[in-house]
Write an enzyme that holds these catalytic residues in place. Structure first.
Site, PDB file in Angstrom:
ATOM      1  N   LEU A  66      10.207 -20.858  -4.625  1.00  0.00           N
ATOM      2  CA  LEU A  66       9.218 -19.960  -4.015  1.00  0.00           C
ATOM      3  C   LEU A  66       7.870 -20.019  -4.748  1.00  0.00           C
ATOM      4  O   LEU A  66       7.816 -20.017  -5.979  1.00  0.00           O
ATOM      5  CB  LEU A  66       9.758 -18.513  -4.079  1.00  0.00           C
ATOM      6  CG  LEU A  66       8.798 -17.407  -3.623  1.00  0.00           C
ATOM      7  CD1 LEU A  66       8.539 -17.471  -2.129  1.00  0.00           C
ATOM      8  CD2 LEU A  66       9.357 -16.022  -3.994  1.00  0.00           C
ATOM      9  N   ASP A  78       0.828  -1.210   0.000  1.00  0.00           N
ATOM     10  CA  ASP A  78       0.000   0.000   0.000  1.00  0.00           C
ATOM     11  C   ASP A  78       0.865   1.263   0.000  1.00  0.00           C
ATOM     12  O   ASP A  78       1.990   1.253   0.493  1.00  0.00           O
ATOM     13  CB  ASP A  78      -0.914  -0.019   1.240  1.00  0.00           C
ATOM     14  CG  ASP A  78      -2.063   0.956   1.111  1.00  0.00           C
ATOM     15  OD1 ASP A  78      -2.372   1.384  -0.029  1.00  0.00           O
ATOM     16  OD2 ASP A  78      -2.669   1.293   2.144  1.00  0.00           O
ATOM     17  N   GLU A 119     -12.557  -4.226  -4.443  1.00  0.00           N
ATOM     18  CA  GLU A 119     -13.001  -2.835  -4.240  1.00  0.00           C
ATOM     19  C   GLU A 119     -12.222  -1.853  -5.112  1.00  0.00           C
ATOM     20  O   GLU A 119     -12.725  -0.772  -5.443  1.00  0.00           O
ATOM     21  CB  GLU A 119     -12.860  -2.431  -2.765  1.00  0.00           C
ATOM     22  CG  GLU A 119     -13.901  -3.023  -1.841  1.00  0.00           C
ATOM     23  CD  GLU A 119     -13.595  -4.471  -1.425  1.00  0.00           C
ATOM     24  OE1 GLU A 119     -14.510  -5.139  -0.962  1.00  0.00           O
ATOM     25  OE2 GLU A 119     -12.446  -4.924  -1.573  1.00  0.00           O
ATOM     26  N   SER A 123      -7.593  -5.230  -5.197  1.00  0.00           N
ATOM     27  CA  SER A 123      -8.740  -5.792  -4.478  1.00  0.00           C
ATOM     28  C   SER A 123     -10.007  -5.667  -5.329  1.00  0.00           C
ATOM     29  O   SER A 123     -10.040  -4.873  -6.289  1.00  0.00           O
ATOM     30  CB  SER A 123      -8.947  -5.047  -3.155  1.00  0.00           C
ATOM     31  OG  SER A 123      -9.462  -3.747  -3.396  1.00  0.00           O
ATOM     32  N   TRP A 170     -11.720  -1.994  -8.119  1.00  0.00           N
ATOM     33  CA  TRP A 170     -12.400  -1.796  -9.417  1.00  0.00           C
ATOM     34  C   TRP A 170     -13.177  -0.478  -9.427  1.00  0.00           C
ATOM     35  O   TRP A 170     -13.492   0.055 -10.485  1.00  0.00           O
ATOM     36  CB  TRP A 170     -13.374  -2.937  -9.719  1.00  0.00           C
ATOM     37  CG  TRP A 170     -12.722  -4.248 -10.061  1.00  0.00           C
ATOM     38  CD1 TRP A 170     -12.743  -5.394  -9.329  1.00  0.00           C
ATOM     39  CD2 TRP A 170     -11.956  -4.563 -11.236  1.00  0.00           C
ATOM     40  NE1 TRP A 170     -12.036  -6.391  -9.950  1.00  0.00           N
ATOM     41  CE2 TRP A 170     -11.548  -5.911 -11.135  1.00  0.00           C
ATOM     42  CE3 TRP A 170     -11.572  -3.829 -12.368  1.00  0.00           C
ATOM     43  CZ2 TRP A 170     -10.786  -6.541 -12.115  1.00  0.00           C
ATOM     44  CZ3 TRP A 170     -10.804  -4.467 -13.354  1.00  0.00           C
ATOM     45  CH2 TRP A 170     -10.415  -5.800 -13.207  1.00  0.00           C
ATOM     46  N   HIS A 203       2.427   3.461  -8.939  1.00  0.00           N
ATOM     47  CA  HIS A 203       2.242   2.027  -9.233  1.00  0.00           C
ATOM     48  C   HIS A 203       3.428   1.507 -10.041  1.00  0.00           C
ATOM     49  O   HIS A 203       3.929   0.408  -9.804  1.00  0.00           O
ATOM     50  CB  HIS A 203       0.933   1.808 -10.004  1.00  0.00           C
ATOM     51  CG  HIS A 203      -0.287   2.196  -9.231  1.00  0.00           C
ATOM     52  ND1 HIS A 203      -0.469   1.840  -7.913  1.00  0.00           N
ATOM     53  CD2 HIS A 203      -1.389   2.917  -9.581  1.00  0.00           C
ATOM     54  CE1 HIS A 203      -1.629   2.330  -7.494  1.00  0.00           C
ATOM     55  NE2 HIS A 203      -2.197   2.989  -8.475  1.00  0.00           N
ATOM     56  N   GLU A 217       1.171 -13.130  12.524  1.00  0.00           N
ATOM     57  CA  GLU A 217       1.750 -11.973  13.218  1.00  0.00           C
ATOM     58  C   GLU A 217       1.629 -10.787  12.261  1.00  0.00           C
ATOM     59  O   GLU A 217       1.991 -10.887  11.081  1.00  0.00           O
ATOM     60  CB  GLU A 217       3.228 -12.235  13.551  1.00  0.00           C
ATOM     61  CG  GLU A 217       3.445 -13.340  14.552  1.00  0.00           C
ATOM     62  CD  GLU A 217       2.788 -13.054  15.905  1.00  0.00           C
ATOM     63  OE1 GLU A 217       2.748 -11.887  16.326  1.00  0.00           O
ATOM     64  OE2 GLU A 217       2.293 -14.021  16.531  1.00  0.00           O
ATOM     65  N   ARG A 225       1.880  -4.802   6.249  1.00  0.00           N
ATOM     66  CA  ARG A 225       1.212  -3.753   5.473  1.00  0.00           C
ATOM     67  C   ARG A 225       2.090  -2.506   5.483  1.00  0.00           C
ATOM     68  O   ARG A 225       2.502  -2.046   6.539  1.00  0.00           O
ATOM     69  CB  ARG A 225      -0.172  -3.404   6.025  1.00  0.00           C
ATOM     70  CG  ARG A 225      -0.857  -2.347   5.142  1.00  0.00           C
ATOM     71  CD  ARG A 225      -2.290  -2.092   5.482  1.00  0.00           C
ATOM     72  NE  ARG A 225      -2.888  -1.239   4.447  1.00  0.00           N
ATOM     73  CZ  ARG A 225      -4.154  -1.272   4.082  1.00  0.00           C
ATOM     74  NH1 ARG A 225      -4.989  -2.111   4.654  1.00  0.00           N
ATOM     75  NH2 ARG A 225      -4.611  -0.462   3.139  1.00  0.00           N
TER      76      ARG A 225
HETATM   77  C1  IPE Z   1      -5.592  -2.598  -0.186  1.00  0.00           C
HETATM   78  O1  IPE Z   1      -5.217  -1.274  -0.349  1.00  0.00           O
HETATM   79  C2  IPE Z   1      -5.538  -3.320  -1.492  1.00  0.00           C
HETATM   80  C3  IPE Z   1      -4.221  -3.467  -2.089  1.00  0.00           C
HETATM   81  C4  IPE Z   1      -3.073  -3.100  -1.582  1.00  0.00           C
HETATM   82  C5  IPE Z   1      -4.204  -4.103  -3.358  1.00  0.00           C
HETATM   83  P1  IPE Z   1      -6.289  -0.108  -0.525  1.00  0.00           P
HETATM   84  O2  IPE Z   1      -5.521   1.149  -0.671  1.00  0.00           O
HETATM   85  O3  IPE Z   1      -7.244  -0.446  -1.589  1.00  0.00           O
HETATM   86  O4  IPE Z   1      -7.051  -0.169   0.886  1.00  0.00           O
HETATM   87  P2  IPE Z   1      -7.866   0.939   1.663  1.00  0.00           P
HETATM   88  O5  IPE Z   1      -8.922   1.457   0.748  1.00  0.00           O
HETATM   89  O6  IPE Z   1      -6.912   2.009   2.066  1.00  0.00           O
HETATM   90  O7  IPE Z   1      -8.415   0.225   2.864  1.00  0.00           O
HETATM   91  C1  IPE Z   2      -1.495   0.302  -3.326  1.00  0.00           C
HETATM   92  O1  IPE Z   2      -1.319   1.665  -3.399  1.00  0.00           O
HETATM   93  C2  IPE Z   2      -1.754  -0.333  -4.678  1.00  0.00           C
HETATM   94  C3  IPE Z   2      -3.169  -0.675  -4.912  1.00  0.00           C
HETATM   95  C4  IPE Z   2      -4.138  -0.611  -4.053  1.00  0.00           C
HETATM   96  C5  IPE Z   2      -3.493  -1.134  -6.239  1.00  0.00           C
HETATM   97  P1  IPE Z   2      -2.539   2.667  -3.415  1.00  0.00           P
HETATM   98  O2  IPE Z   2      -2.929   2.902  -4.830  1.00  0.00           O
HETATM   99  O3  IPE Z   2      -3.639   2.207  -2.538  1.00  0.00           O
HETATM  100  O4  IPE Z   2      -1.873   3.991  -2.826  1.00  0.00           O
HETATM  101  P2  IPE Z   2      -2.454   4.939  -1.699  1.00  0.00           P
HETATM  102  O5  IPE Z   2      -2.845   4.052  -0.547  1.00  0.00           O
HETATM  103  O6  IPE Z   2      -3.618   5.630  -2.295  1.00  0.00           O
HETATM  104  O7  IPE Z   2      -1.325   5.828  -1.360  1.00  0.00           O
HETATM  105 MG    MG Z   3      -4.048   2.435  -0.583  1.00  0.00          MG
END
Ligand code: IPE
Ligand code: IPE
Ligand code: MG
Length: 254
Positions: free
Chosen positions: A134, A23, A70, A68, A72, A40, A210, A191
């Site tokens: 792996l 994230d 979500e 995820s 989408w 990205h 953990e 995370r």
């Molecule tokens: C979780 O991150 C999904 C991925 C890292 C692929 P998000 O950025 O989508 O999660 P929220 O919305 O902050 O909970």
């Molecule tokens: C994680 O980074 C990658 C995906 C969820 C695809 P984010 O795109 O969620 O980046 P932030 O959390 O908005 O910084």
């Molecule tokens: Mg994010």
């Protein structure tokens, strides 16, 4: 120094399965005055580095949460850009995976993926299917609630067809219908980016993982950060509901 950290890791007590919520790409890019997709794009370098780090250490399973269900709902240009980047990266990295004996797996709602993405993925899965090092599990269009609902649906169908007696349903049954049925539960969940939540990731499988949270944004996450997380993991006492005395009995003095 990464080497100093590496030396602190007890290779005989590695987590068998590490799961990562990658994230912070968007914020990393915004902080640099760039577009979210730039984040990205740079996140891919971290994926390479961490996959290599896990393979070198001899970790058995690495699950990466890449997209995820979500996600989408994000703006179309971000979704399209991310899909292209994911598919493009997987296509380009297949030879590296084969060279390093890494087997690719994908978990998630493949129905939601565009056709070109599904086909490319299928090809990469087949091309790495003989590898025995792996296991790299990409969670793509994945969410845990989707997975659990899907498992319940499949179990119900098998009950209907007389393949399962409802009286005999236990944890092993449910486990067998999850997309992760071939993998052990994660022992360490990381995370990045300073968020302290699970965001619909492996809710069932993380029961006794953990959890490790770091403020580092995903595009800045490198092997040394991974080593720090593993060292932290190795300093925890995992009790699985028992008492400290039961899991780490004090040695009897001679
Ligand atoms: C979780 O991150 C999904 C991925 C890292 C692929 P998000 O950025 O989508 O999660 P929220 O919305 O902050 O909970
Ligand atoms: C994680 O980074 C990658 C995906 C969820 C695809 P984010 O795109 O969620 O980046 P932030 O959390 O908005 O910084
Ligand atoms: Mg994010």
């Amino acid at each position: 120094m990464p080497e100093d950290l590496l030396e602190k890791i007890d290779k005989s007590r590695l987590p068998s399965h590490i799961a990562i919520i990658m994230d912070g790409n968007g914020r990393w890019a915004k902080e640099k005055g760039q577009d979210r997709l730039y984040g990205h794009f740079h996140g891919v370098e971290s994926v390479r580095n961490i996959v290599e780090g896990c393979a070198e250490l001899g970790v058995g399973y690495l699950t990466l949460y890449a997209f995820s269900t979500e996600n989408w709902d994000r703006p179309k240009n971000e979704v399209d850009g991310l899909m292209e980047l994911l598919v493009d990266t997987i296509r380009k990295e297949v030879s590296m995976l084969n060279k390093n004996n890494i087997r690719l797996h994908v978990i998630g709602d493949k129905e939601m993926l565009p056709d070109y993405a599904r086909n490319e993925l299928q090809e990469a899965l087949e091309m790495t299917s003989q590898n025995t090092g792996l296991n790299l599990v990409m969670a793509l269009s994945y969410s845990s609630r989707w997975e659990l609902v899907n498992a319940v649906k499949l179990i119900a169908l098998d009950v209907k067809e007389g393949k399962i007696d409802p009286e005999n349903i236990d944890q092993n049954t449910l486990q067998a219908y999850l997309t992760t049925s071939q993998f052990p539960d994660p022992e360490l969940m990381i995370r990045t980016s300073g968020e302290y939540r699970i965001s619909n990731f492996l809710l069932y499988q993380l029961a006794y993982a953990e959890l490790y949270f770091t403020n580092t944004r995903w595009p800045d996450f490198r092997k040394e950060n991974l080593y720090e997380a593993i060292i932290d993991f190795q300093n925890r006492e995992r009790r699985f509901g028992k008492t400290s005395e039961q899991v780490s009995p004090t040695p009897v003095m001679a």
